[in-house]
Design a protein around this motif. Structure first.
Motif, PDB file in Angstrom:
ATOM      1  N   MET A 149       0.820  -1.198   0.000  1.00  0.00           N
ATOM      2  CA  MET A 149       0.000   0.000   0.000  1.00  0.00           C
ATOM      3  C   MET A 149       0.861   1.259   0.000  1.00  0.00           C
ATOM      4  N   ASN A 150       1.863   1.277   0.894  1.00  0.00           N
ATOM      5  CA  ASN A 150       2.754   2.436   0.945  1.00  0.00           C
ATOM      6  C   ASN A 150       3.504   2.612  -0.362  1.00  0.00           C
ATOM      7  N   ALA A 151       3.879   1.490  -0.995  1.00  0.00           N
ATOM      8  CA  ALA A 151       4.601   1.565  -2.265  1.00  0.00           C
ATOM      9  C   ALA A 151       3.731   2.213  -3.335  1.00  0.00           C
ATOM     10  N   ILE A 152       2.426   1.897  -3.345  1.00  0.00           N
ATOM     11  CA  ILE A 152       1.517   2.492  -4.318  1.00  0.00           C
ATOM     12  C   ILE A 152       1.381   3.983  -4.079  1.00  0.00           C
ATOM     13  N   LEU A 153       1.241   4.377  -2.817  1.00  0.00           N
ATOM     14  CA  LEU A 153       1.116   5.800  -2.497  1.00  0.00           C
ATOM     15  C   LEU A 153       2.373   6.568  -2.888  1.00  0.00           C
ATOM     16  N   ILE A 154       3.525   5.954  -2.655  1.00  0.00           N
ATOM     17  CA  ILE A 154       4.783   6.611  -3.027  1.00  0.00           C
ATOM     18  C   ILE A 154       4.872   6.751  -4.542  1.00  0.00           C
ATOM     19  N   TYR A 155       4.480   5.687  -5.271  1.00  0.00           N
ATOM     20  CA  TYR A 155       4.500   5.759  -6.736  1.00  0.00           C
ATOM     21  C   TYR A 155       3.591   6.882  -7.228  1.00  0.00           C
ATOM     22  N   GLU A 206      -4.044   3.873   5.195  1.00  0.00           N
ATOM     23  CA  GLU A 206      -5.186   3.098   4.712  1.00  0.00           C
ATOM     24  C   GLU A 206      -6.348   4.006   4.333  1.00  0.00           C
ATOM     25  N   ILE A 207      -6.620   5.007   5.167  1.00  0.00           N
ATOM     26  CA  ILE A 207      -7.701   5.950   4.861  1.00  0.00           C
ATOM     27  C   ILE A 207      -7.411   6.683   3.558  1.00  0.00           C
ATOM     28  N   LEU A 208      -6.157   7.110   3.387  1.00  0.00           N
ATOM     29  CA  LEU A 208      -5.764   7.815   2.167  1.00  0.00           C
ATOM     30  C   LEU A 208      -5.913   6.922   0.950  1.00  0.00           C
ATOM     31  N   PHE A 209      -5.512   5.654   1.080  1.00  0.00           N
ATOM     32  CA  PHE A 209      -5.571   4.723  -0.043  1.00  0.00           C
ATOM     33  C   PHE A 209      -7.012   4.425  -0.430  1.00  0.00           C
ATOM     34  N   PHE A 210      -7.886   4.213   0.560  1.00  0.00           N
ATOM     35  CA  PHE A 210      -9.284   3.924   0.260  1.00  0.00           C
ATOM     36  C   PHE A 210      -9.964   5.130  -0.379  1.00  0.00           C
ATOM     37  N   THR A 211      -9.595   6.327   0.066  1.00  0.00           N
ATOM     38  CA  THR A 211     -10.131   7.544  -0.550  1.00  0.00           C
ATOM     39  C   THR A 211      -9.697   7.639  -2.010  1.00  0.00           C
ATOM     40  N   TYR A 212      -8.434   7.292  -2.253  1.00  0.00           N
ATOM     41  CA  TYR A 212      -7.919   7.311  -3.629  1.00  0.00           C
ATOM     42  C   TYR A 212      -8.684   6.324  -4.497  1.00  0.00           C
ATOM     43  N   ALA A 222     -11.688   5.245  -4.126  1.00  0.00           N
ATOM     44  CA  ALA A 222     -13.037   5.759  -4.371  1.00  0.00           C
ATOM     45  C   ALA A 222     -13.030   6.761  -5.526  1.00  0.00           C
ATOM     46  N   GLY A 223     -12.020   7.629  -5.560  1.00  0.00           N
ATOM     47  CA  GLY A 223     -11.892   8.582  -6.659  1.00  0.00           C
ATOM     48  C   GLY A 223     -11.660   7.890  -7.994  1.00  0.00           C
ATOM     49  N   VAL A 224     -10.830   6.843  -7.989  1.00  0.00           N
ATOM     50  CA  VAL A 224     -10.574   6.074  -9.214  1.00  0.00           C
ATOM     51  C   VAL A 224     -11.871   5.447  -9.725  1.00  0.00           C
ATOM     52  N   LEU A 225     -12.669   4.915  -8.802  1.00  0.00           N
ATOM     53  CA  LEU A 225     -13.933   4.281  -9.187  1.00  0.00           C
ATOM     54  C   LEU A 225     -14.883   5.294  -9.823  1.00  0.00           C
ATOM     55  N   VAL A 226     -14.998   6.462  -9.213  1.00  0.00           N
ATOM     56  CA  VAL A 226     -15.896   7.501  -9.748  1.00  0.00           C
ATOM     57  C   VAL A 226     -15.452   7.932 -11.142  1.00  0.00           C
ATOM     58  N   MET A 227     -14.143   8.171 -11.313  1.00  0.00           N
ATOM     59  CA  MET A 227     -13.635   8.604 -12.612  1.00  0.00           C
ATOM     60  C   MET A 227     -13.794   7.518 -13.672  1.00  0.00           C
ATOM     61  N   THR A 228     -13.620   6.262 -13.289  1.00  0.00           N
ATOM     62  CA  THR A 228     -13.783   5.157 -14.239  1.00  0.00           C
ATOM     63  C   THR A 228     -15.222   5.045 -14.706  1.00  0.00           C
ATOM     64  N   ILE A 229     -16.167   5.135 -13.773  1.00  0.00           N
ATOM     65  CA  ILE A 229     -17.586   5.086 -14.131  1.00  0.00           C
ATOM     66  C   ILE A 229     -17.943   6.236 -15.064  1.00  0.00           C
ATOM     67  N   HIS A 230     -17.412   7.420 -14.767  1.00  0.00           N
ATOM     68  CA  HIS A 230     -17.664   8.599 -15.602  1.00  0.00           C
ATOM     69  C   HIS A 230     -17.153   8.372 -17.025  1.00  0.00           C
TER      70      HIS A 230
END
Length: 445
Positions: free
Chosen positions: A1-7, A88-94, A96-104
């Protein structure tokens, strides 16, 4: 998870650098094809560079062993185990944003396909014209979209010529790429500036294609007549979408001098700097004044006796403080925290004396995963130090750390905070953390 956030942080920084470079250095140039190439190339490199990893043998200085997150013992343990970390909170928020943009994006694509299916298609020259009353003049991959079509009208010929440039140069594929980038970097406001810059270049190229046949004055008048809101679908290049004033200014602007092409060379050191910062790793090998020793070069500074006492594990091999792949408890940090929660006990002596504070315990994760060399770096007394050592001694083996793909002995540091609840009168609590700090150095360090 941290690796993804850093990327994401690193790649997002690369995107921001790209936007700023284009806006400050290239946006006023009339080399529209080169501008497009630079924008797309730097966007793709923004995805790739943070994924790369090169070790050039540069040796950095490290000063401390790896420290685990602080663990709380006492009245707030239940609350601690039930909460999520900020990562974890930051990752789950991210997500959620990815899901919204993908649906759009998906909804936009299916909407475009539905309207295309209802439109009237005709072949004009080498292009497909799709006519529907709800369309605004635009291009969509290989289609030119129009609300009506009369090839005998001069303004329609100019619009078709403009949109045919978008089709011929495959601008919709650029916009498809930027839509995926917006899904990944939706949180970065500069990705929307990037899209604006790319669409701007597309319009400049299409306008240039029209003014090579029609007069700039006539075409500028058409642009002013066609101004209205709305950008249409994600992959669409609209004839009148935005920046009409700037487009007219760029049409009237003389061609940039060839000498100004030297500005594009500035992209080379910028991309090299991004590569150096985000792709080149430093290998920690030696230290000046701390407990780390990653090679033989520090033996003269520390001395043979210190090395034997501080740097050698039970298998006779050196102990690393910082490694490429840090040791991990079996089952991850969640399992480790559960083990501590179920086994750490607030000592009765410390409770009776009203003692609270942070115990710092150090230990070595050996190459076989066993834990050894357990000592107290900082204690608070009242039986808390012994309790911290006991729990580490009884813990299961870990997954050992690795350096250059090889398991190595790694020193770890664990802060354990003992905090009393409301059952002890506040005046009786003696917080060791508030006293002048006393460090107890273990015999093996």
């Amino acid at each position: 998870m941290n690796a993804i956030l850093i990327y994401l942080l690193q790649a997002s920084t690369c995107v921001a650098i790209t936007v700023l470079f284009y806006r400050l250095v290239l946006s006023e140039l009339t080399f529209f094809t080169l501008n497009r190439v630079i924008l797309l190339s730097m966007l793709m490199l923004s995805f790739i560079i943070p994924m790369l990893s090169f070790d050039f043998g540069v040796r950095a200085i490290s000063t401390a062993e790896f420290e685990l997150p602080e663990f709380l013992v006492g009245s707030e343990v239940a609350e601690q185990s039930a909460t999520y970390s900020w990562q974890e909170i930051l990752f789950f928020t991210y997500l959620a944003g990815v899901l919204v943009m993908t649906i759009h994006l998906i909804l936009g694509f299916f909407t475009s396909q539905r309207l295309l299916g209802k439109s009237r298609l005709m072949r004009y020259q080498e292009f497909w014209i799709a006519v529907h009353p709800k369309f605004i003049p635009a291009s969509f991959f290989s289609y030119i979209l129009l609300p009506d079509f009369d090839p005998s009208r001069s303004e329609q010929k100019q619009i078709v010529l403009h949109e045919s440039v978008h089709v011929r140069l495959k601008h919709s594929w650029d916009l498809l790429l930027i839509q995926f980038a917006k899904i990944v970097f939706w949180f970065n406001p500069l990705i929307y500036q990037f899209e604006k810059s790319l669409r701007e270049v597309h319009e400049f190229q299409a306008d240039q294609g029209v003014t090579s046949t029609y007069s700039k004055k006539e075409y500028s008048g058409l642009l002013l007549q066609m101004i209205k809101g709305g950008q249409g679908w994600h992959f669409m290049n609209n004839f009148n979408q935005f920046q009409t004033k700037k487009r007219i200014i760029m049409m009237s602007k003389p061609q940039s001098q060839k000498s100004e092409m030297r500005r594009f060379l500035l992209a080379i050191p910028i991309m090299a700097a991004m590569f150096a910062v985000f792709s080149c790793e430093l290998t920690a090998e030696e230290e000046v004044d701390g407990p780390t020793m990653m090679g033989d070069s520090t033996e003269a500074k520390i001395g043979p006796a210190d090395i034997a006492a501080r740097k050698v594990a039970k298998d006779g091999e050196m102990i690393f403080d910082v490694v490429e792949n840090q040791p991990q408890p079996e089952g991850g940090m969640e399992a480790w925290n559960a083990y501590l929660s179920n086994n750490l006990i607030y000592p009765a002596e410390a409770k009776n004396l009203g003692i609270e504070g942070t115990v710092i315990v150090v230990f070595v994760v050996n190459t076989d995963g066993s834990l050894s060399d357990i000592d107290i770096l900082r204690g608070i007394g009242g039986g808390a130090d012994e309790e911290a050592v006991r729990v580490i001694e009884n813990a299961k083996d870990w997954i050992p750390g690795k350096q250059d793909g090889t398991p190595v002995n790694t020193r770890m540091r664990l802060p354990i905070r003992f905090k009393l609840g409301g059952d002890v009168a506040q005046k009786d609590i003696k917080s060791v953390d508030e006293f002048p700090e006393t460090i107890q150095f273990p015999s093996s360090i």
